[in-house]
Design a protein around this motif. Sequence first.
Motif, PDB file in Angstrom:
ATOM      1  N   ARG A 181       0.809  -1.216   0.000  1.00 24.49           N
ATOM      2  CA  ARG A 181       0.000   0.000   0.000  1.00 24.49           C
ATOM      3  C   ARG A 181       0.845   1.269   0.000  1.00 24.49           C
ATOM      4  N   ASP A 182       2.076   1.183   0.450  1.00 24.22           N
ATOM      5  CA  ASP A 182       2.927   2.363   0.571  1.00 24.22           C
ATOM      6  C   ASP A 182       3.234   2.971  -0.796  1.00 24.22           C
ATOM      7  N   PHE A 183       3.406   4.282  -0.807  1.00 24.23           N
ATOM      8  CA  PHE A 183       3.663   4.936  -2.092  1.00 24.23           C
ATOM      9  C   PHE A 183       5.001   5.662  -2.055  1.00 24.23           C
ATOM     10  N   VAL A 184       5.584   5.787  -3.229  1.00 25.02           N
ATOM     11  CA  VAL A 184       6.933   6.304  -3.345  1.00 25.02           C
ATOM     12  C   VAL A 184       6.954   7.832  -3.235  1.00 25.02           C
ATOM     13  N   LEU A 185       7.898   8.332  -2.476  1.00 28.39           N
ATOM     14  CA  LEU A 185       8.155   9.760  -2.350  1.00 28.39           C
ATOM     15  C   LEU A 185       9.377  10.177  -3.168  1.00 28.39           C
ATOM     16  N   TRP A 186      10.376   9.301  -3.170  1.00 27.11           N
ATOM     17  CA  TRP A 186      11.641   9.590  -3.842  1.00 27.11           C
ATOM     18  C   TRP A 186      12.140   8.313  -4.503  1.00 27.11           C
ATOM     19  N   LYS A 187      12.449   8.391  -5.785  1.00 24.79           N
ATOM     20  CA  LYS A 187      12.867   7.222  -6.540  1.00 24.79           C
ATOM     21  C   LYS A 187      14.385   7.187  -6.676  1.00 24.79           C
ATOM     22  N   ALA A 188      14.962   6.049  -6.356  1.00 31.17           N
ATOM     23  CA  ALA A 188      16.408   5.883  -6.487  1.00 31.17           C
ATOM     24  C   ALA A 188      16.820   6.065  -7.935  1.00 31.17           C
ATOM     25  N   PRO A 189      18.048   6.514  -8.173  1.00 32.84           N
ATOM     26  CA  PRO A 189      18.493   6.743  -9.552  1.00 32.84           C
ATOM     27  C   PRO A 189      18.577   5.452 -10.352  1.00 32.84           C
ATOM     28  N   TRP A 196      18.778  13.927  -9.206  1.00 34.23           N
ATOM     29  CA  TRP A 196      19.319  15.093  -8.507  1.00 34.23           C
ATOM     30  C   TRP A 196      20.078  14.602  -7.270  1.00 34.23           C
ATOM     31  N   ASP A 197      21.222  15.184  -7.008  1.00 38.20           N
ATOM     32  CA  ASP A 197      21.980  14.880  -5.793  1.00 38.20           C
ATOM     33  C   ASP A 197      21.480  15.804  -4.690  1.00 38.20           C
ATOM     34  N   THR A 198      20.915  15.221  -3.638  1.00 42.25           N
ATOM     35  CA  THR A 198      20.273  16.015  -2.594  1.00 42.25           C
ATOM     36  C   THR A 198      20.650  15.497  -1.209  1.00 42.25           C
ATOM     37  N   ALA A 199      20.138  16.160  -0.201  1.00 45.70           N
ATOM     38  CA  ALA A 199      20.404  15.769   1.185  1.00 45.70           C
ATOM     39  C   ALA A 199      19.816  14.403   1.522  1.00 45.70           C
ATOM     40  N   ILE A 200      18.830  13.939   0.755  1.00 48.15           N
ATOM     41  CA  ILE A 200      18.236  12.623   1.015  1.00 48.15           C
ATOM     42  C   ILE A 200      18.773  11.570   0.044  1.00 48.15           C
ATOM     43  N   GLY A 201      19.781  11.942  -0.715  1.00 52.72           N
ATOM     44  CA  GLY A 201      20.375  11.012  -1.659  1.00 52.72           C
ATOM     45  C   GLY A 201      20.069  11.377  -3.090  1.00 52.72           C
ATOM     46  N   SER A 202      20.672  10.658  -3.985  1.00 56.73           N
ATOM     47  CA  SER A 202      20.463  10.885  -5.410  1.00 56.73           C
ATOM     48  C   SER A 202      19.153  10.235  -5.848  1.00 56.73           C
ATOM     49  N   GLY A 203      18.467  10.883  -6.795  1.00 53.57           N
ATOM     50  CA  GLY A 203      17.220  10.317  -7.303  1.00 53.57           C
ATOM     51  C   GLY A 203      16.316  11.388  -7.863  1.00 53.57           C
ATOM     52  N   ARG A 204      15.037  11.088  -7.920  1.00 52.35           N
ATOM     53  CA  ARG A 204      14.053  12.032  -8.433  1.00 52.35           C
ATOM     54  C   ARG A 204      12.738  11.850  -7.685  1.00 52.35           C
ATOM     55  N   PRO A 205      11.885  12.886  -7.690  1.00 57.16           N
ATOM     56  CA  PRO A 205      10.657  12.810  -6.893  1.00 57.16           C
ATOM     57  C   PRO A 205       9.615  11.874  -7.479  1.00 57.16           C
ATOM     58  N   GLY A 206       8.787  11.317  -6.597  1.00 61.91           N
ATOM     59  CA  GLY A 206       7.588  10.615  -7.034  1.00 61.91           C
ATOM     60  C   GLY A 206       6.543  11.628  -7.457  1.00 61.91           C
ATOM     61  N   TRP A 207       5.474  11.123  -8.028  1.00 62.36           N
ATOM     62  CA  TRP A 207       4.453  12.020  -8.579  1.00 62.36           C
ATOM     63  C   TRP A 207       3.713  12.774  -7.478  1.00 62.36           C
ATOM     64  N   HIS A 208       3.264  12.076  -6.429  1.00 64.11           N
ATOM     65  CA  HIS A 208       2.364  12.682  -5.447  1.00 64.11           C
ATOM     66  C   HIS A 208       3.027  13.788  -4.635  1.00 64.11           C
ATOM     67  N   ILE A 209       4.285  13.607  -4.286  1.00 65.50           N
ATOM     68  CA  ILE A 209       4.966  14.563  -3.405  1.00 65.50           C
ATOM     69  C   ILE A 209       5.104  15.936  -4.055  1.00 65.50           C
TER      70      ILE A 209
END
Length: 467
Positions: A181-189, A196-209
């Motif tokens: 049921r859980d939904f993605v907030l941040w997708k791993a590269p 994007w390289d960010t404070a929470i790691g590299s990746g890109r945003p999920g749709w809902h966030i």
Amino acid sequence: MTMRLHDTMSGEERPLEPLEDGHVRIYSCGPTVYGPVHIGNFRSFLYADVLVRHLRRRGLRVTWVMNITDIDDKIIKGAAAAGIGIDELAERWLERFLADAETLRMTGPDALPRATAHIEDIVALIEKLIERGHAYRTDDGSIFFRIASWPSYGRLARLDPEEMRVGERVESDEYGKDDVRDFVLWKAPKAGEPSWDTAIGSGRPGWHIECSAMSMRHLGPSFDIHTGGVDLIFPHHEDEIAQSEAATGEPFVRTWLHCAHLQSSGAKMAKSTGNIARVGDVLESGFSARALRYALIAVHYRAPLNYSIDSQAAATAAVERLDALVAALTAYREDRSDDAALPGVLTDAEQAFDEALDDDLNVSAALAVLFDLVRDLNRRIDSRSLSTADATTALDRLRSFDEVLPDPADELDEETRRLLDEREAARANRDWAASDRLRDELAERGIAVEDTRDGQRWRRQLEVARG
């Protein structure tokens, strides 16, 4: 004013009571720019446009924000297929969307935030969710919202939170999450995908966030109205509520508004089914932009709207009736005393029009009021009971409805106006050959000319789309 709106969350009509006195803050889910937006999407955008226009007409300050999703699985796939970057693909279709919106006379939102320009806001929001125990990281570096941490999940869609999630943009087994049921907030590269390289790691945003971060950035943690289509109730808007309120501890949205689907051939208009019509295609078939706008807003936003040849014909006829009245009032000349009853008729019509829209944006009832006024004014024109000043007053009041609809009639370009002036001069000089020639030239430009006792009248010739 006392406006009432049907709130999806409560299932009831509730009075609009802005969080800030006199200021209504509205967020609308905008397009994902991976291809041309179809007219079913525009139904959702245009009912929000009518809402914004009405509130401003009623004297309220409105801040309207519509997001642009410019990073998404579909955009990545489309860019790869076209052999171009995601920025180029997104920009191409964003320009098309804005052009189509202008063609349909959609009010420009006060802000059109793009997801890729709000990565810092998205990351900050995810960090809060992690700190509060509502989000977790998987082995590959993706970050998910933990639905089990949010017991009220499912209120908007009236779902049992134990049920499986359906209709998600990310397949349930694509990432190694703890709960289906859980939904993605941040997708791993991933190789070949933007990150994007960010404070929470590299990746890109999920749709809902994206929507939570952008709405809160531009409107604050709580705002008045959130609009969208019924297809966004679950999971998109349900997820927005969970992640936003879990992060801030404050109510996210006062009133949720959702419009029903536009249907074509008895089914929802959607890219997945292929029964879509794009604005450019509709206009190329001969249907005018003004009639298309009318067709898309003429039915109450919560009622299904069937788009068909019949609806095109009805919209075209309605716009032609408005144009004919505007032409008649513009040309009308009668040297007589003013019609004593007219001010009351116009005031009553305007009040009824506004009250209809105050009632959950009941545009169908508002249009019924408008066309009752059209019939009344046509009778007064036919009986010659109006003075020249009355006609000007009636035309001004009729045009005031433009603030919401719009509009009864287009302005003319300089060349068309020149031809009309030349024809009027030709008739004054009894040069009938020149008058007929100019009538034909105007007809080729889509302008129908009629000679009346008040002089020359013009209106645009509208076509019903073919096929």
